[in-house]
Design a protein around this motif. Structure first.
Motif, PDB file in Angstrom:
ATOM      1  N   VAL A 173       0.858  -1.189   0.000  1.00  0.00           N
ATOM      2  CA  VAL A 173       0.000   0.000   0.000  1.00  0.00           C
ATOM      3  C   VAL A 173       0.893   1.237   0.000  1.00  0.00           C
ATOM      4  N   LEU A 174       0.608   2.152  -0.913  1.00  0.00           N
ATOM      5  CA  LEU A 174       1.356   3.399  -1.008  1.00  0.00           C
ATOM      6  C   LEU A 174       0.420   4.558  -0.697  1.00  0.00           C
ATOM      7  N   LEU A 175       0.780   5.382   0.282  1.00  0.00           N
ATOM      8  CA  LEU A 175      -0.014   6.553   0.644  1.00  0.00           C
ATOM      9  C   LEU A 175       0.552   7.782  -0.051  1.00  0.00           C
ATOM     10  N   LEU A 176      -0.310   8.554  -0.704  1.00  0.00           N
ATOM     11  CA  LEU A 176       0.103   9.726  -1.459  1.00  0.00           C
ATOM     12  C   LEU A 176      -0.573  10.977  -0.905  1.00  0.00           C
ATOM     13  N   GLY A 177       0.206  12.032  -0.693  1.00  0.00           N
ATOM     14  CA  GLY A 177      -0.367  13.281  -0.210  1.00  0.00           C
ATOM     15  C   GLY A 177       0.728  14.309   0.023  1.00  0.00           C
ATOM     16  N   VAL A 178       0.393  15.562  -0.198  1.00  0.00           N
ATOM     17  CA  VAL A 178       1.351  16.655   0.022  1.00  0.00           C
ATOM     18  C   VAL A 178       0.695  17.732   0.867  1.00  0.00           C
ATOM     19  N   GLY A 179       1.510  18.682   1.314  1.00  0.00           N
ATOM     20  CA  GLY A 179       0.973  19.794   2.086  1.00  0.00           C
ATOM     21  C   GLY A 179       0.311  19.333   3.363  1.00  0.00           C
ATOM     22  N   THR A 180      -0.894  19.852   3.626  1.00  0.00           N
ATOM     23  CA  THR A 180      -1.595  19.505   4.855  1.00  0.00           C
ATOM     24  C   THR A 180      -2.149  18.088   4.847  1.00  0.00           C
ATOM     25  N   ILE A 195      -0.782  -3.169  11.929  1.00  0.00           N
ATOM     26  CA  ILE A 195      -1.742  -4.276  11.825  1.00  0.00           C
ATOM     27  C   ILE A 195      -1.312  -5.278  10.749  1.00  0.00           C
ATOM     28  N   GLY A 196      -0.030  -5.203  10.373  1.00  0.00           N
ATOM     29  CA  GLY A 196       0.527  -6.219   9.493  1.00  0.00           C
ATOM     30  C   GLY A 196       0.399  -5.976   8.006  1.00  0.00           C
ATOM     31  N   ILE A 197       0.125  -4.760   7.596  1.00  0.00           N
ATOM     32  CA  ILE A 197      -0.003  -4.435   6.176  1.00  0.00           C
ATOM     33  C   ILE A 197       1.204  -3.599   5.747  1.00  0.00           C
ATOM     34  N   SER A 198       1.883  -4.058   4.715  1.00  0.00           N
ATOM     35  CA  SER A 198       3.063  -3.357   4.217  1.00  0.00           C
ATOM     36  C   SER A 198       2.646  -2.035   3.573  1.00  0.00           C
ATOM     37  N   ALA A 199       3.054  -0.942   4.181  1.00  0.00           N
ATOM     38  CA  ALA A 199       2.639   0.371   3.686  1.00  0.00           C
ATOM     39  C   ALA A 199       3.758   1.386   3.851  1.00  0.00           C
TER      40      ALA A 199
END
Length: 321
Positions: A173-180, A195-199
């Motif tokens: 899982v890749l989380l994307l976000g900038v700024g706030t 919880i065991g999820i590769s992120a």
């Protein structure tokens, strides 16, 4: 028929007029800074209307759609304006730039502050200049509570369930976000690990884009963006989509460049105010949505979550006295 490289009739005049408008805007009080300083109600909007005749047809329609929103323009997305004008997002941005703004976001902020008082009785929180800090706190708390109470209504239940299933089965899982939005992605990536999820949630936008392109089918990119039109986030989400990964969007608007890319869109957020653009209420709503995903994943995979939580407890014990 116009040959490549040949300007259509009147194009030079239109460009010259648009350039003159930008120079006038800088010198005659239409700049973002001077308009905010002078507080002359309607000045920016009036000059935008005056420029309609000098703009290409598509850009003129975009400006008309923008002006039609009045002071509520702060609550619409660039895709919604494009749809209303029957043009593309790029045309809307160019129209704003032809008026002398940096882009759509800059234009809608200037127009909003031009058409409505900076603070006053129209603001959702009803904050007045004479309010004491304790009163401001109480009003903001009430506003945040209202925004959170709307979240279960605005988020589509089926979309939420779909997002949970995608995340549950995702190898990465890749989380994307900038700024706030960046702190929310950092927090979510860490909590998924617990919880065991590769992120992961890279903070650098270039790394985000590269990591997105390296995703594979079955992986999931979760993009968090209030406006849904932040260029870096949208580009990275598009890269993930092109790589074959699923894209889950957490945003405040249903029709945006980001939701057009997303496989699942979770829409929730507080109303922007005229003096708190991208207000904290939207971040709180997004945080609740992300938390609901996390808890749902714990319920869906209790054994995996419990194993990871035990390991987490052991690690944390080494860092505490």
């Amino acid at each position: 028929m116009t040959h490549p490289g040949t300007r259509r009739p009147g194009e030079a005049r239109e460009r010259e007029t648009a350039g003159t408008l930008q120079r006038e805007r800088r010198g005659a009080g239409v700049t973002e800074t001077s308009a905010r300083e002078q507080r002359v109600p309607g000045a920016v909007a009036e000059r935008a209307r005056a420029a309609l005749g000098s703009l290409p047809r598509g850009e003129a329609r975009a400006v008309q759609a923008l002006l039609a929103q009045g002071s509520d323009v702060i609550r619409v997305s660039v895709s919604e304006i494009a749809a209303a004008a029957g043009t593309g997002v790029g045309t809307v941005v160019r129209a704003c730039q032809s008026l002398g703004f940096k882009g759509f976001q800059d234009a809608k902020i200037a127009l909003t502050q031009d058409l409505a008082p900076l603070v006053g009785e129209r603001s959702p929180e009803h904050i007045d200049r004479g309010d004491r800090p304790a009163e401001v706190l109480a009003k903001l708390a009430a506003s945040s509570a209202e925004a959170l109470s709307r979240t279960p209504v605005s988020v589509d239940g089926e979309a939420l369930a779909r997002a949970v299933e995608l995340l549950r089965a995702a190898p990465r899982v890749l989380l994307l976000g900038v700024g706030t939005s960046s702190p929310l992605t950092q927090d979510m990536a860490y909590r998924l690990l617990t919880i065991g999820i590769s992120a992961e949630a890279p903070s650098d936008v270039h790394v985000q884009h590269v990591r997105a392109r390296l995703l594979r089918q079955g992986d999931v990119a979760v993009a968090v963006s209030h406006t849904g039109s932040t260029r870096e986030t949208v580009n990275a989400a598009r890269g993930a989509h092109e790589a074959g990964a699923s894209v889950v969007a957490v945003t405040s608007f249903s029709t945006t460049p980001l939701t057009e890319i997303a496989d699942v869109a979770l829409v929730a957020g507080g109303l922007e105010t005229r003096y708190r653009v991208e207000a904290m209420t939207s971040r709180l709503a997004h945080l609740v949505v992300l938390d609901s995903l996390l808890i749902s994943l714990v319920l869906a995979e209790p054994e995996r979550s419990e194993t990871a939580q035990k390991l987490l407890a052991d690690v944390l014990a080494e860092h505490r006295f």
